[in-house]
Design a protein around this motif. Structure first.
Motif, PDB file in Angstrom:
ATOM      1  N   VAL A 274       0.970  -1.262  -0.471  1.00 18.18           N
ATOM      2  CA  VAL A 274      -0.061  -0.033   0.184  1.00 18.18           C
ATOM      3  C   VAL A 274       0.936   1.256   0.302  1.00 18.18           C
ATOM      4  CG1 VAL A 274      -2.088   1.301   1.479  1.00 18.18           C
ATOM      5  CG2 VAL A 274      -1.921  -1.166   1.164  1.00 18.18           C
ATOM      6  N   GLY A 275      -0.120   2.442  -0.007  1.00 14.31           N
ATOM      7  CA  GLY A 275       0.910   3.483  -0.256  1.00 14.31           C
ATOM      8  C   GLY A 275       2.207   4.112  -1.422  1.00 14.31           C
ATOM      9  N   THR A 293      14.506   0.102  -4.002  1.00 12.05           N
ATOM     10  CA  THR A 293      14.699   1.315  -4.306  1.00 12.05           C
ATOM     11  C   THR A 293      14.620   2.043  -2.540  1.00 12.05           C
ATOM     12  OG1 THR A 293      16.184   1.587  -5.560  1.00 12.05           O
ATOM     13  CG2 THR A 293      15.731   3.226  -4.446  1.00 12.05           C
ATOM     14  N   PHE A 294      12.582   2.467  -3.137  1.00 11.00           N
ATOM     15  CA  PHE A 294      12.285   2.902  -2.286  1.00 11.00           C
ATOM     16  C   PHE A 294      12.357   2.443  -0.907  1.00 11.00           C
ATOM     17  CE2 PHE A 294       7.401   2.790   0.166  1.00 11.00           C
ATOM     18  CZ  PHE A 294       8.141   4.416  -0.211  1.00 11.00           C
ATOM     19  N   ARG A 295      11.900   0.988   0.017  1.00  8.95           N
ATOM     20  CA  ARG A 295      12.240   0.199   1.085  1.00  8.95           C
ATOM     21  C   ARG A 295      13.298  -0.041   1.426  1.00  8.95           C
ATOM     22  NH1 ARG A 295       9.464  -4.131  -2.244  1.00  8.95           N
ATOM     23  NH2 ARG A 295      11.106  -5.261  -1.981  1.00  8.95           N
ATOM     24  N   LYS A 296      14.552   0.315   0.608  1.00  7.08           N
ATOM     25  CA  LYS A 296      15.806   0.341   1.244  1.00  7.08           C
ATOM     26  C   LYS A 296      16.399   1.370   2.025  1.00  7.08           C
ATOM     27  CE  LYS A 296      20.705  -0.652  -0.202  1.00  7.08           C
ATOM     28  NZ  LYS A 296      21.167   0.631   0.096  1.00  7.08           N
ATOM     29  N   GLU A 297      15.801   3.421   0.663  1.00  6.74           N
ATOM     30  CA  GLU A 297      16.162   3.925   1.632  1.00  6.74           C
ATOM     31  C   GLU A 297      15.160   4.485   2.681  1.00  6.74           C
ATOM     32  OE1 GLU A 297      17.716   6.209  -3.046  1.00  6.74           O
ATOM     33  OE2 GLU A 297      15.869   6.541  -1.680  1.00  6.74           O
ATOM     34  N   LEU A 298      13.510   3.970   2.370  1.00  2.00           N
ATOM     35  CA  LEU A 298      13.328   4.053   3.892  1.00  2.00           C
ATOM     36  C   LEU A 298      13.156   4.039   4.850  1.00  2.00           C
ATOM     37  CD1 LEU A 298      10.333   6.003   3.553  1.00  2.00           C
ATOM     38  CD2 LEU A 298       8.890   3.562   3.907  1.00  2.00           C
ATOM     39  N   PHE A 299      13.773   2.202   4.984  1.00  2.00           N
ATOM     40  CA  PHE A 299      14.501   1.670   6.165  1.00  2.00           C
ATOM     41  C   PHE A 299      15.659   2.869   6.553  1.00  2.00           C
ATOM     42  CE2 PHE A 299      17.422  -1.387   7.617  1.00  2.00           C
ATOM     43  CZ  PHE A 299      17.604  -1.631   8.968  1.00  2.00           C
ATOM     44  N   GLU A 300      17.108   3.413   5.416  1.00  2.00           N
ATOM     45  CA  GLU A 300      18.381   3.359   6.191  1.00  2.00           C
ATOM     46  C   GLU A 300      17.971   4.804   6.276  1.00  2.00           C
ATOM     47  OE1 GLU A 300      20.476   2.366   2.808  1.00  2.00           O
ATOM     48  OE2 GLU A 300      20.927   0.391   3.609  1.00  2.00           O
ATOM     49  N   LYS A 301      16.961   5.817   6.006  1.00  2.00           N
ATOM     50  CA  LYS A 301      16.849   7.484   5.679  1.00  2.00           C
ATOM     51  C   LYS A 301      15.552   7.940   6.140  1.00  2.00           C
ATOM     52  CE  LYS A 301      19.731   7.604   1.702  1.00  2.00           C
ATOM     53  NZ  LYS A 301      20.269   8.154   0.480  1.00  2.00           N
ATOM     54  N   GLY A 302      15.082   6.428   6.411  1.00  2.00           N
ATOM     55  CA  GLY A 302      13.326   7.140   7.012  1.00  2.00           C
ATOM     56  C   GLY A 302      12.533   7.703   5.701  1.00  2.00           C
ATOM     57  N   GLU A 303      12.967   8.074   4.486  1.00  2.00           N
ATOM     58  CA  GLU A 303      12.420   8.747   3.576  1.00  2.00           C
ATOM     59  C   GLU A 303      12.797   8.792   2.300  1.00  2.00           C
ATOM     60  OE1 GLU A 303      11.466  12.016   0.665  1.00  2.00           O
ATOM     61  OE2 GLU A 303      13.198  11.298   1.609  1.00  2.00           O
ATOM     62  N   SER A 304      12.595   8.698   0.975  1.00  2.00           N
ATOM     63  CA  SER A 304      12.280   8.207  -0.233  1.00  2.00           C
ATOM     64  C   SER A 304      11.515   8.714  -1.094  1.00  2.00           C
ATOM     65  CB  SER A 304      12.562   6.370  -0.472  1.00  2.00           C
ATOM     66  OG  SER A 304      12.771   5.987  -1.269  1.00  2.00           O
ATOM     67  N   PHE A 305      11.363   8.696  -2.605  1.00  2.00           N
ATOM     68  CA  PHE A 305      10.568   9.774  -3.744  1.00  2.00           C
ATOM     69  C   PHE A 305       9.938  10.517  -2.465  1.00  2.00           C
ATOM     70  CE2 PHE A 305      12.466   5.366  -5.021  1.00  2.00           C
ATOM     71  CZ  PHE A 305      12.360   6.143  -6.536  1.00  2.00           C
ATOM     72  N   GLY A 306      10.499  11.342  -2.137  1.00  2.00           N
ATOM     73  CA  GLY A 306       9.193  12.244  -1.515  1.00  2.00           C
ATOM     74  C   GLY A 306       8.335  11.685   0.133  1.00  2.00           C
ATOM     75  N   LEU A 307       8.376  11.136  -0.017  1.00  2.00           N
ATOM     76  CA  LEU A 307       7.445  10.129   1.512  1.00  2.00           C
ATOM     77  C   LEU A 307       7.994   9.481   2.225  1.00  2.00           C
ATOM     78  CD1 LEU A 307       4.513   9.603   1.879  1.00  2.00           C
ATOM     79  CD2 LEU A 307       4.941   6.834   1.174  1.00  2.00           C
ATOM     80  N   ASP A 308       7.692  10.314   3.657  1.00  2.00           N
ATOM     81  CA  ASP A 308       8.760   8.869   4.630  1.00  2.00           C
ATOM     82  C   ASP A 308       7.501   8.740   5.641  1.00  2.00           C
ATOM     83  OD1 ASP A 308       6.260  10.433   6.666  1.00  2.00           O
ATOM     84  OD2 ASP A 308       7.499  12.001   6.808  1.00  2.00           O
ATOM     85  N   ARG A 309       8.557   7.852   6.010  1.00  2.42           N
ATOM     86  CA  ARG A 309       8.265   6.795   7.124  1.00  2.42           C
ATOM     87  C   ARG A 309       6.523   7.150   7.595  1.00  2.42           C
ATOM     88  NH1 ARG A 309      11.540   2.062  10.282  1.00  2.42           N
ATOM     89  NH2 ARG A 309      13.375   2.284   9.448  1.00  2.42           N
ATOM     90  N   LEU A 310       6.417   7.840   7.929  1.00  7.16           N
ATOM     91  CA  LEU A 310       5.112   8.515   9.234  1.00  7.16           C
ATOM     92  C   LEU A 310       4.132   8.455   8.241  1.00  7.16           C
ATOM     93  CD1 LEU A 310       3.451   8.442  12.046  1.00  7.16           C
ATOM     94  CD2 LEU A 310       4.012  11.443  11.460  1.00  7.16           C
ATOM     95  N   ALA A 311       4.160   8.985   7.470  1.00  3.80           N
ATOM     96  CA  ALA A 311       3.168   9.449   5.682  1.00  3.80           C
ATOM     97  C   ALA A 311       2.901   7.831   5.334  1.00  3.80           C
ATOM     98  CB  ALA A 311       3.819  10.190   5.014  1.00  3.80           C
ATOM     99  N   TRP A 312       4.039   7.238   5.210  1.00  2.94           N
ATOM    100  CA  TRP A 312       3.764   5.572   4.666  1.00  2.94           C
ATOM    101  C   TRP A 312       2.624   4.854   5.912  1.00  2.94           C
ATOM    102  CZ3 TRP A 312       7.024   1.079   4.108  1.00  2.94           C
ATOM    103  CH2 TRP A 312       6.847   0.594   3.036  1.00  2.94           C
ATOM    104  N   ASN A 313       3.117   5.315   7.351  1.00  7.73           N
ATOM    105  CA  ASN A 313       2.515   4.026   7.761  1.00  7.73           C
ATOM    106  C   ASN A 313       0.897   4.273   8.145  1.00  7.73           C
ATOM    107  OD1 ASN A 313       2.146   3.376  11.286  1.00  7.73           O
ATOM    108  ND2 ASN A 313       3.311   2.282   9.319  1.00  7.73           N
ATOM    109  N   VAL A 314       0.390   6.051   7.762  1.00  9.79           N
ATOM    110  CA  VAL A 314      -1.012   6.374   7.612  1.00  9.79           C
ATOM    111  C   VAL A 314      -1.600   5.623   6.425  1.00  9.79           C
ATOM    112  CG1 VAL A 314      -2.308   8.200   7.975  1.00  9.79           C
ATOM    113  CG2 VAL A 314       0.239   8.272   8.695  1.00  9.79           C
ATOM    114  N   GLY A 315      -1.066   6.321   4.939  1.00  5.99           N
ATOM    115  CA  GLY A 315      -1.673   4.966   4.794  1.00  5.99           C
ATOM    116  C   GLY A 315      -1.344   4.146   4.448  1.00  5.99           C
ATOM    117  N   TRP A 316      -0.868   3.344   5.094  1.00  7.48           N
ATOM    118  CA  TRP A 316      -1.299   1.856   5.966  1.00  7.48           C
ATOM    119  C   TRP A 316      -2.365   1.601   6.538  1.00  7.48           C
ATOM    120  CZ3 TRP A 316      -0.156  -3.176   3.487  1.00  7.48           C
ATOM    121  CH2 TRP A 316       0.802  -2.698   2.375  1.00  7.48           C
TER     122      TRP A 316
END
Length: 316
Positions: A274-275, A293-316
């Motif tokens: 999702v998201g 790349t998105f999953r890797k950067e989100l784990f390592e940096k907390g942000e990828s392609f303009g989306l951060d972890r929190l925003a992605w979590n809200v999508g789920w």
């Protein structure tokens, strides 16, 4: 060896050398195996096994059963392990009872570990070539005895218990004490206990599992998240882990395994990931690569392609 190769041809060791009496390979191997204290005998055991040299069995049996007490060197352990494996390859099942006793009594913990693994595979593993040599109850007793050993042997027994849920269930309280650190074990032993408990599939442990999502050590967390996916397939745990998985996606920064396992659990539930940002999804040709790349950067940096972890979590 180079002198044996004909011009423009090749030579096969077994066909062209070992089976040719002129090279006295059998005689050489038997003499090599008989050299007391020679640490290169590991290679001799390997070659004798590959050639199926049954005349070497008496000496290989001696090498598989460590003599005396004390800790062995790494090379000495290698010889014991190679010899024990060779006996199973030769289907020398009459030696299994002696190997079982050595697995319980050897003074070197790593030797106990290896002999336990060899006996288990010979009697109760996949193909089990020596299935009827000793009672299965004797093998279970050997494996459970490993829980009283040093960490190396203890960890080996836990790996086997994860393959034998009925054995793990019989010692579930002991495994829980190991997992919770009550016996002072290292994190790898504790992780093995968690794996064995999860394999047993007890519902009470499944409901206890969420507390280990918050363990201080990431090895425990990752094992707990991985185990939760198995429980999530059971009707009693439908939707039970979803919010916990989302918490891992939001907060886990040490264990990529825990992160990926949580994502896998959510994907299994939703049927899709999702998201994912439009920049990932828009081009079918790059979608897979960008998703990784998105999953890797989100784990390592907390942000990828303009989306951060929190925003992605809200999508789920």
């Amino acid at each position: 060896h180079q002198h044996l190769i004909p011009e423009g041809g090749s030579v096969w060791f077994k066909r062209d050398v070992a089976e040719n009496p002129e090279f006295r390979v059998e005689e050489t191997l038997l003499a090599w195996l008989g050299r007391d204290g020679d640490l290169s005998r590991l290679q001799a055991v390997q070659i004798a096994t590959e050639l199926g040299l049954e005349k070497a069995l008496p000496m290989i049996r001696e090498l598989a059963l460590p003599q005396g007490q004390g800790t062995l060197s790494r090379a000495e352990r290698g010889i014991v392990s190679q010899a024990a494996n060779a006996l199973v390859t030769f289907r020398d099942c009459e030696t299994i009872p002696a190997l079982l006793e050595a697995a319980k009594s050897a003074s070197d913990a790593r030797v106990r570990l290896r002999l336990t693994q060899v006996v288990y595979q010979a009697v109760a593993g996949g193909q089990a070539p020596c299935k009827d040599t000793v009672p299965l109850e004797a093998v279970e007793e050997m494996v459970l005895a490993g829980l009283e050993s040093a960490p190396e042997a203890k960890q080996g027994s836990l790996l086997i218990l994860a393959q034998r849920p009925e054995w793990a269930a019989s010692v579930s309280e002991r495994l829980l004490a190991i997992l919770d650190g009550e016996e002072g074990d290292n994190v790898y032993v504790r992780r093995g206990a968690l794996s064995a408990l999860a394999a047993a599939g007890d519902e009470a442990f499944g409901r206890r599992l969420p507390r280990y999502f918050h363990a201080d050590n990431f090895n425990i967390r990752s094992q707990a998240v991985s185990a939760s996916r198995r429980y999530a397939r059971l009707p009693a745990f439908e939707s039970f882990f979803e919010s916990l998985w989302m918490g891992i996606l939001r907060d886990e920064t040490e264990s990529s395994l825990a992160f990926d396992s949580a994502l896998g659990g959510l994907r299994d539930t939703a049927g899709v990931i999702v998201g994912l940002p439009p920049a990932v999804m828009n081009d079918p040709k790059t979608r897979r690569e960008r998703s990784i790349t998105f999953r890797k950067e989100l784990f390592e940096k907390g942000e990828s392609f303009g989306l951060d972890r929190l925003a992605w979590n809200v999508g789920w």
